[in-house]
Design an enzyme around this catalytic site. Structure first.
Site, mmCIF file in Angstrom:
data_model
loop_
_atom_site.group_PDB
_atom_site.id
_atom_site.type_symbol
_atom_site.label_atom_id
_atom_site.label_comp_id
_atom_site.label_asym_id
_atom_site.label_seq_id
_atom_site.Cartn_x
_atom_site.Cartn_y
_atom_site.Cartn_z
ATOM 1 C CG MET A 227 32.723 23.575 31.688
ATOM 2 S SD MET A 227 33.398 22.325 32.796
ATOM 3 C CE MET A 227 35.010 22.006 32.081
ATOM 4 C CG HIS B 257 31.017 17.619 34.142
ATOM 5 N ND1 HIS B 257 32.256 18.199 33.981
ATOM 6 C CD2 HIS B 257 30.179 18.279 33.295
ATOM 7 C CE1 HIS B 257 32.173 19.164 33.077
ATOM 8 N NE2 HIS B 257 30.929 19.233 32.645
ATOM 9 C CG HIS C 117 34.053 16.441 38.810
ATOM 10 N ND1 HIS C 117 32.939 17.252 38.836
ATOM 11 C CD2 HIS C 117 34.540 16.522 37.548
ATOM 12 C CE1 HIS C 117 32.771 17.814 37.644
ATOM 13 N NE2 HIS C 117 33.734 17.385 36.836
ATOM 14 C CG MET D 70 34.446 13.473 28.516
ATOM 15 S SD MET D 70 36.187 13.786 28.216
ATOM 16 C CE MET D 70 36.603 14.704 29.694
ATOM 17 C CG ASP E 260 35.171 15.107 34.300
ATOM 18 O OD1 ASP E 260 34.313 16.001 34.340
ATOM 19 O OD2 ASP E 260 36.286 15.200 34.866
ATOM 20 C CB SER F 126 38.243 15.720 38.153
ATOM 21 O OG SER F 126 38.159 15.056 36.911
ATOM 22 C CG MET G 19 31.556 17.406 29.736
ATOM 23 S SD MET G 19 33.326 17.374 30.061
ATOM 24 C CE MET G 19 33.379 16.118 31.332
ATOM 25 C CG ASP H 271 35.483 20.716 35.800
ATOM 26 O OD1 ASP H 271 36.677 20.424 35.973
ATOM 27 O OD2 ASP H 271 34.647 19.947 35.276
HETATM 28 C C1 DX5 Z 1 37.420 18.645 31.661
HETATM 29 C C2 DX5 Z 1 36.819 18.006 32.886
HETATM 30 C C3 DX5 Z 1 37.499 18.300 34.163
HETATM 31 C C4 DX5 Z 1 38.938 17.863 34.257
HETATM 32 C C5 DX5 Z 1 39.661 18.902 35.081
HETATM 33 O O1 DX5 Z 1 36.569 18.456 30.593
HETATM 34 O O2 DX5 Z 1 35.468 18.414 33.039
HETATM 35 O O3 DX5 Z 1 36.770 17.823 35.279
HETATM 36 O O4 DX5 Z 1 39.120 16.618 34.832
HETATM 37 O O5 DX5 Z 1 40.998 18.583 35.071
HETATM 38 P P1 DX5 Z 1 42.149 19.551 35.595
HETATM 39 O O6 DX5 Z 1 41.843 19.844 37.045
HETATM 40 O O7 DX5 Z 1 43.357 18.731 35.379
HETATM 41 O O8 DX5 Z 1 42.085 20.783 34.738
HETATM 42 ZN ZN ZN Z 2 34.338 17.950 34.916
#
Ligand code: DX5
Ligand code: ZN
Length: 220
Positions: free
Chosen positions: A137, A66, A33, A37, A35, A8, A68, A175
């Site tokens: 999650m 991903h 990955h 947001m 992310d 990620s 969110m 994740d």
């Molecule tokens: C959190 C993300 C993750 C995040 C995981 O909302 O979806 O993908 O980057 O990070 P680590 O591996 O540091 O917990």
């Molecule tokens: Zn993620």
């Protein structure tokens, strides 16, 4: 079943992003990955289509996107155009998750469905046959670097049992809070796609990826 590492980039050093991504690709991470947001579905804001578009040009990894974001159906076309290969949406973020999944498929992409830590696995029952991947999650979405929530093991086992009972080879991605010292337990519970942010990008991404891949290879 294939075992795959999905670094990620949320935890990457953005001034050296291309270099760090390539270090993970060169050492065996098949997915990347990404992310997204929106500051509404989750408190933080990360990055979006233009960044994905640039990254797509620097790696052959599968773009594991991903989302969110609230009502992700609004942005599936935009992320498909930017280069997403797999789009994961949150069940909690959709008025009609069936429609959002169908839209991902319209663009010929793999579809993933995610649930947050407090959403029970039973809510996936109506959707599991429509998706390629379920994302459990193991932290509250929104930030990297959080601690793995232990009830996730139970949820992973339950999703694997749900897929098996239907004769499905659904990918199970996990994740949040995964490190070298707990990844084995996550895999043993039935997951096959591992997201790791801090564990890969804090320190040396090449070496960290190698160490994760050594563990994943034992499960092939
Ligand atoms: C959190 C993300 C993750 C995040 C995981 O909302 O979806 O993908 O980057 O990070 P680590 O591996 O540091 O917990
Ligand atoms: Zn993620």
């Amino acid at each position: 079943m294939k075992y795959i590492l999905a670094p990620s980039i949320l935890a990457a050093d953005f001034k050296r992003l291309g270099e760090e991504i390539n270090a993970t690709e060169d050492n065996g991470a098949e997915y990347l990955h990404f992310d997204v947001m929106d500051g509404i579905f989750v408190p933080s804001i990360s990055f979006g289509m233009p960044v994905l578009k640039s990254i797509k040009r620097c790696t052959n990894q599968l773009m594991d996107t991903h989302l969110m974001i609230t009502e992700p159906i609004r942005y599936i076309e935009a992320f498909a155009d930017a280069g997403a290969d797999l789009i994961t949406i949150h069940l909690e973020a959709c008025k009609d998750a069936h429609a959002a999944i169908a839209k991902i498929r319209e663009y010929g992409l793999k579809a993933g469905l995610s649930i947050k830590p407090d959403t029970p696995v039973s809510e996936l029952e109506d959707y599991i046959e429509e998706v390629d991947m379920v994302l459990i999650m193991s932290v509250y979405p929104g930030f990297g670097g959080q601690k793995f929530i232990d009830n996730s093991f139970e949820k992973i086992r339950a999703v694997r049992a749900m897929a098996d009972a239907r004769g499905l080879e659904t990918d199970i991605q996990v994740d949040g809070g995964i490190y070298l010292d707990n990844v084995g337990q996550v895999l043993n519970a039935g997951a096959n796609i591992i997201v790791a942010g801090s564990a890969i990008f804090k320190g040396e991404p090449a070496e960290n990826t190698k160490q994760f891949m050594e563990i994943l290879k034992k499960y092939e």
